[in-house]
Write an enzyme that holds these catalytic residues in place. Structure first.
Site, short mmCIF file in Angstrom:
data_model
loop_
_atom_site.label_atom_id
_atom_site.label_comp_id
_atom_site.label_asym_id
_atom_site.label_seq_id
_atom_site.Cartn_x
_atom_site.Cartn_y
_atom_site.Cartn_z
N THR A 1 7.37 0.05 -2.03
CA THR A 1 7.21 0.89 -0.95
C THR A 1 5.98 0.77 -0.48
O THR A 1 5.96 0.49 0.92
CB THR A 1 7.46 2.43 -1.33
OG1 THR A 1 8.62 2.41 -2.01
CG2 THR A 1 7.64 3.25 -0.17
N ASP B 1 -11.07 10.92 14.28
CA ASP B 1 -9.91 11.68 14.02
C ASP B 1 -9.24 12.45 15.33
O ASP B 1 -9.17 13.83 15.33
CB ASP B 1 -9.66 12.67 12.89
CG ASP B 1 -9.97 11.80 11.55
OD1 ASP B 1 -10.21 10.82 11.51
OD2 ASP B 1 -10.73 12.56 10.59
N ASP C 1 2.52 5.58 -2.98
CA ASP C 1 3.82 5.34 -3.40
C ASP C 1 3.99 4.18 -4.41
O ASP C 1 3.11 3.68 -4.92
CB ASP C 1 4.80 5.14 -2.23
CG ASP C 1 6.27 5.74 -2.54
OD1 ASP C 1 6.80 5.53 -3.69
OD2 ASP C 1 6.70 6.62 -1.64
N ILE C 2 5.03 3.83 -4.93
CA ILE C 2 5.27 2.84 -5.82
C ILE C 2 5.19 1.47 -4.95
O ILE C 2 5.14 1.31 -3.87
CB ILE C 2 6.73 2.46 -6.38
CG1 ILE C 2 7.86 2.51 -5.18
CG2 ILE C 2 6.96 4.16 -7.08
CD1 ILE C 2 9.26 2.07 -5.83
N GLY C 3 4.52 0.41 -5.82
CA GLY C 3 4.40 -0.88 -5.36
C GLY C 3 5.19 -1.49 -4.11
O GLY C 3 4.55 -1.69 -3.11
N ARG D 1 -5.23 5.10 5.29
CA ARG D 1 -3.75 5.58 5.13
C ARG D 1 -3.54 6.32 3.80
O ARG D 1 -2.48 7.07 3.61
CB ARG D 1 -3.14 4.24 5.38
CG ARG D 1 -1.60 4.24 5.01
CD ARG D 1 -0.89 5.13 5.97
NE ARG D 1 0.71 5.00 5.79
CZ ARG D 1 1.26 5.94 4.75
NH1 ARG D 1 0.58 6.41 3.92
NH2 ARG D 1 2.59 5.83 4.69
N LYS D 2 -4.32 6.17 2.81
CA LYS D 2 -4.01 6.97 1.48
C LYS D 2 -2.93 6.69 0.97
O LYS D 2 -2.01 7.58 0.66
CB LYS D 2 -4.57 8.40 1.64
CG LYS D 2 -5.89 8.59 2.21
CD LYS D 2 -6.02 10.08 1.77
CE LYS D 2 -7.56 10.53 1.93
NZ LYS D 2 -7.96 10.55 3.67
N PHE D 3 -2.64 5.34 0.84
CA PHE D 3 -0.94 4.96 0.28
C PHE D 3 -0.97 5.73 -1.03
O PHE D 3 -1.91 5.90 -1.88
CB PHE D 3 -0.96 3.53 -0.02
CG PHE D 3 -0.65 2.85 1.34
CD1 PHE D 3 0.47 2.84 1.98
CD2 PHE D 3 -1.96 2.25 1.82
CE1 PHE D 3 0.37 2.01 3.49
CE2 PHE D 3 -1.92 1.35 3.14
CZ PHE D 3 -0.59 1.32 3.73
N THR E 1 -9.75 5.10 10.88
CA THR E 1 -8.91 5.62 11.75
C THR E 1 -7.72 6.03 10.78
O THR E 1 -7.70 5.89 9.79
CB THR E 1 -8.24 4.27 12.35
OG1 THR E 1 -7.74 3.42 11.49
CG2 THR E 1 -8.96 3.80 13.53
#
Ligand code: S5P
Length: 268
Positions: free
Chosen positions: A100, A38, A96-98, A92-94, A61
């Site tokens: 996006t 990091d 949001d909705i599919g 990235r720890k997404f 990363t």
């Protein structure tokens, strides 16, 4: 009880090519260490990765913290992954909705899906997040980890939320190969799919000689994580690059993680 099998045995049995590849890699390098590098410049990220590459199986990363990311950063990371034989995990720890997350995963400045073998997602939005990411990731033979639990104090990812991550993963095994979590989950609810399952658990919040960081992070040792909690890959950040000699630190965590694994599978 997949945690009692060796990584080689699990590689041989696994149906998902990405999971198989990771287990084979762990056996080949005798390592279950993921380094979380990091840092905020491309040069620093590449310098550290070059130094510790021989000891890790996964480079984790946070590509959005680089102040000077360019397309060549991904080219260089891929070159180092090939040279030192490791996979790249963009943390990235997404969330949001599919629709996006599909765009966030494939497009923008970082084009994560084009270079990261592994990424991860929160399940806050529901199962559509996995479906959206899968539309981009599956054709590229990428894979996903779901955040089932977090290492930080006061985390809300507990109880029914954690169990829902397991249920979603069970329904999406072509893309979702495991979890970011603090312990194995399979035993918590019956597997109604009737299919064999062997999820990979990658576990952050690992450091020797520190219990936390003053900002909510909580640390356990490789032995607690791998031997006592049955996790598969230890994720170590500041324990490696925070102080002291990078290479020596990486070797210490590689050995500690591997010894705990050998003890778990009765080979030590
Ligand atoms: O629950 C979590 C999930 C993750 S992915 N707790 C975490 O700490 N992480 C990540 O692991 C975090 O974003 C950071 O990149 C790394 C831990 O770093 P360290 O320096 O505390 O070892």
């Amino acid at each position: 009880m997949s945690q009692l099998k060796t990584y080689a045995e699990r590689a041989a049995l696994h149906k998902n090519p990405s999971a198989k590849r990771l287990f084979e890699l762990m056996e080949r390098k005798q390592s279950n260490l993921s380094a979380s590098v990091d840092v905020t410049t491309k040069a620093e990220l590449l310098r550290i990765t070059e130094a510790i590459g021989p000891y890790i199986v996964v480079l984790k990363t946070h590509i959005d913290i680089l102040s000077d990311f360019d397309a060549d950063t991904a080219v260089q990371l891929t070159r180092l992954a090939d040279k030192h034989d490791f996979l790249i995990f963009e943390d990235r720890k997404f969330a949001d909705i599919g629709n996006t997350v599909k765009l966030q995963y494939s497009s923008g400045v970082h084009k994560i899906a084009s270079w990261a073998h592994i990424t991860n997602a929160h399940i806050v939005p529901g199962e559509g997040i996995v479906k959206g990411l899968a539309e981009v990731g599956v054709p590229l033979q990428r894979c996903l980890l779901l955040l089932a639990e977090m290492s930080s104090k006061g985390s809300l990812a507990t109880g029914e939320y954690t169990l829902e991550a397991l249920r979603i993963a069970r329904r999406n095994k072509d893309f979702c190969v495991g979890f970011i979590g603090q312990r194995r989950l399979e035993g918590l609810i019956p597997n109604e799919t009737g299919e064999e399952e062997d999820f990979i658990y990658m576990t952050p919040g690992v450091q020797l000689g520190s219990k936390g960081d003053g900002l909510g992070q909580q640390y356990r040792t490789p032995r607690e994580v791998v031997l006592e909690c049955g996790c598969d890959v230890i994720i170590v950040g500041r324990g490696i690059y925070g102080s002291g000699d990078l290479v020596e630190n990486a070797k210490v965590y590689q050995k500690a993680g591997w010894d705990a694994y050998l003890e778990r599978v009765g080979r030590k």
